[in-house]
Design a protein around this motif. Structure first.
Motif, PDB file in Angstrom:
ATOM      1  N   UNK A  54      37.322  38.297  41.119  1.00 41.54           N
ATOM      2  CA  UNK A  54      37.656  39.711  41.022  1.00 41.54           C
ATOM      3  C   UNK A  54      38.962  39.954  40.270  1.00 41.54           C
ATOM      4  N   UNK A  55      39.835  38.970  40.278  1.00 42.01           N
ATOM      5  CA  UNK A  55      41.091  39.106  39.524  1.00 42.01           C
ATOM      6  C   UNK A  55      40.804  39.153  38.021  1.00 42.01           C
ATOM      7  N   UNK A  56      39.639  38.641  37.613  1.00 38.79           N
ATOM      8  CA  UNK A  56      39.231  38.622  36.195  1.00 38.79           C
ATOM      9  C   UNK A  56      40.340  38.144  35.258  1.00 38.79           C
ATOM     10  N   UNK A  57      40.998  37.099  35.684  1.00 37.67           N
ATOM     11  CA  UNK A  57      42.034  36.490  34.864  1.00 37.67           C
ATOM     12  C   UNK A  57      41.365  35.407  33.999  1.00 37.67           C
TER      13      UNK A  57
END
Lengths: 355, 355
Positions: A54-57
């Motif tokens: 979910x951090x989509x890093x």
């Protein structure tokens, strides 16, 4: 997919990409723009759900304790994508989780890299992602980082999936062929040949009275119990491409020890044996995706067997042979009728794209 | 390849698979039997050389200190396989190493999973594996585990490579969009658009007076110096698919802050600008493989700039803009002539299979 989504209410309950608008994967789904971000967010992140995704890093950041970890990778190119007992999504989890388990590691996290072929039905992708999620939940591992690429029609084949995995090792055993000692016994965790035959049956249109389903499964739970029991495991190996024989030949070479096995201890389902005869395969060389051998001191074999047999995937576990010191690194087998023969590695290609 | 092998004498000096016998990759090279083991041992293990690969276990076992690690994955499907300034082998290292660096991690180990298409010239595979090895050596990372699959002609495209990576984080910074503060400045590490244009030029047969080479490179060394200098880095992002604009739009969304940039600070080679005009691309959206933005407090920007500019890949580094608190999460740009426009994410596909 309602079964899957009922079990795991957090994710989307039906294909999160509007099928009417996007019935198939398009080149733009891999282009780095809005469509790709929608696909990543709605299909992968929302379904596979982990705080790291979910951090989509660019990558996942994870805490780690001191010690040792295991790291492994596998690309899955199986054809067909769906087969009795599984699909490329569940297989991609089982294959990598099992490789971690074979290192004596507890599976911690997975990555998932998808190479999609333009034209892949969006519903198929959805089924595969759900199946991957369910297999990961069952194996107690989470997907923390991923990647999506799209190639043109005719430059791929539906979908290829790479999973890499990190596992945590919290014991001091050195598990590998060089730890094998003369007199060690070889325990096989179940019947062999089902994955290969299940896949070949679909490809060749073969039908059985009692259908053969793939043995594809995580064995990480069984391995965790073997380790928790304090068994002195010397080596483990899962039986994938090349089957039992290729695994044993590799082990014998690396261990520089001879391995003897007894054919009568090796369980093969009658349907698998029949299909092998019909298709001209030797079950010893047929791929499995939920079977492994564990090699340990003879005195501990019965305890290992008891632990493995308690698991549904280990009911047919048997002691199939021994490792012998001071001999040439070869594998021999005593047949049902008492003759002895040498077992060699598969020389060419038997079953292409089986995993 | 003599240049590469001269630099690294330990590995084979010419293609280790006999070309006369096996001029091309065959299905059996992925079948789990003897041919696959030969390919793995002679091509991959002997060239990429690491103790973990040589163990030829199902996975690599690695020591790890307590703290945090970064984990990332990327599949590379670039076409063509060879392009000015690199190939799929070096790109597969740079892409993953840079993702680790963007997490503030020091690249530790890589996995490499190859999906080969039947018919791939063995010499091409050899060049690619050498290039991957050289890029890994240069980035200070070793390949510790791998996988090889072969698909039939027309079901792949030469070679696809997945690399996954583990990096070690030995500082306490929380690097990511949510750490960005109003007033932070955005430093861009160099000129943009070279990778995309170098690849497109090969595909379209475009010729330049001064050839455009890809910027594909590891930026891990630069990042290590920024961290060692004690700079308070809030966010980093490498500019790959979707280019500078997509990276900034993603960051603005995740940070919930506005980003303003100045077009006149963004360096674009004249050849790249010309090619973009001819092909109808906007350099802001063109892929890069060795460029990143670092976002940090304004007071530290000059120090960051000085460090980046000392590196050959950072000579054209500039401060290109600022992050603004309490505004909508949008990206705006002041053009060369002083007008202001909103920058959006790429809406469709611009350059397929660029990485």
């Amino acid at each position: 997919m309602s079964d899957n989504t009922d079990k795991h209410p957090p994710g989307p309950r039906s294909c999160p990409i509007p099928i009417a608008q996007y019935p198939h994967v398009m080149a733009a789904h891999g282009g780095g723009g809005k469509l790709m971000h929608e696909l990543v967010r709605r299909m992968f992140v929302a379904t596979l759900k982990s705080p790291e995704l979910e951090a989509e890093h660019d990558g996942a950041v994870l805490p780690v304790s001191p010690g040792r970890l295991a790291f492994t990778t596998d690309s899955f190119v199986i054809s067909p994508l769906f087969f009795p007992g599984g699909d490329i999504g569940s297989l991609a989890v089982h294959g990598t989780v099992n490789d971690l388990a074979m290192c004596g590691a507890r599976p911690y996290v997975l990555s998932a890299g998808f190479i999609l072929e333009e034209g892949l039905p969006m519903e198929d992708l959805w089924r595969i992602v759900c199946s991957l999620r369910d297999a990961a939940l069952e194996a107690g591992v989470r997907v923390v980082t991923g990647d999506t690429k799209v190639v043109e029609r005719g430059k791929g084949d539906g979908v290829f999936i790479n999973t890499s995995g990190i596992g945590l090792i919290d014991h001091d055993l050195r598990i590998g062929p060089t730890s094998i000692r003369g007199g060690d016994v070889i325990v096989l965790s179940g019947d062999i040949g089902r994955h290969g035959i299940a896949v070949m049956a679909v490809r060749s249109g073969l039908e059985f009275e009692r259908p053969v389903t793939s043995d594809s499964a995580s064995v990480a739970g069984i391995v965790a119990e073997l380790l928790a029991a304090g068994l002195e495991i010397h080596c483990m190996r899962d039986l994938t491409r090349g089957g039992l024989s290729s695994a044993l030949v590799e082990i014998a070479h690396k261990a520089r020890r001879a391995v003897h096995i007894e054919e009568k201890q090796i369980v093969v389902m009658p349907e698998v044996r029949g299909a092998c005869e019909m298709l001209g395969f030797d079950p010893l060389y047929v791929a499995n995706e939920g079977r492994f051998v564990v090699i340990l001191p003879a005195a501990q074999a019965e305890r290992a067997l008891a632990i493995i047999r308690r698991h549904p995937h280990g009911r047919d576990a048997r002691i199939i042979g021994t490792a012998v010191a001071d001999e040439r690194p070869i594998v021999t087998m005593t047949s049902r009728i008492g003759t002895r023969r040498m077992i060699d590695m598969l020389s060419g290609e038997q079953l292409p794209r089986i995993c």
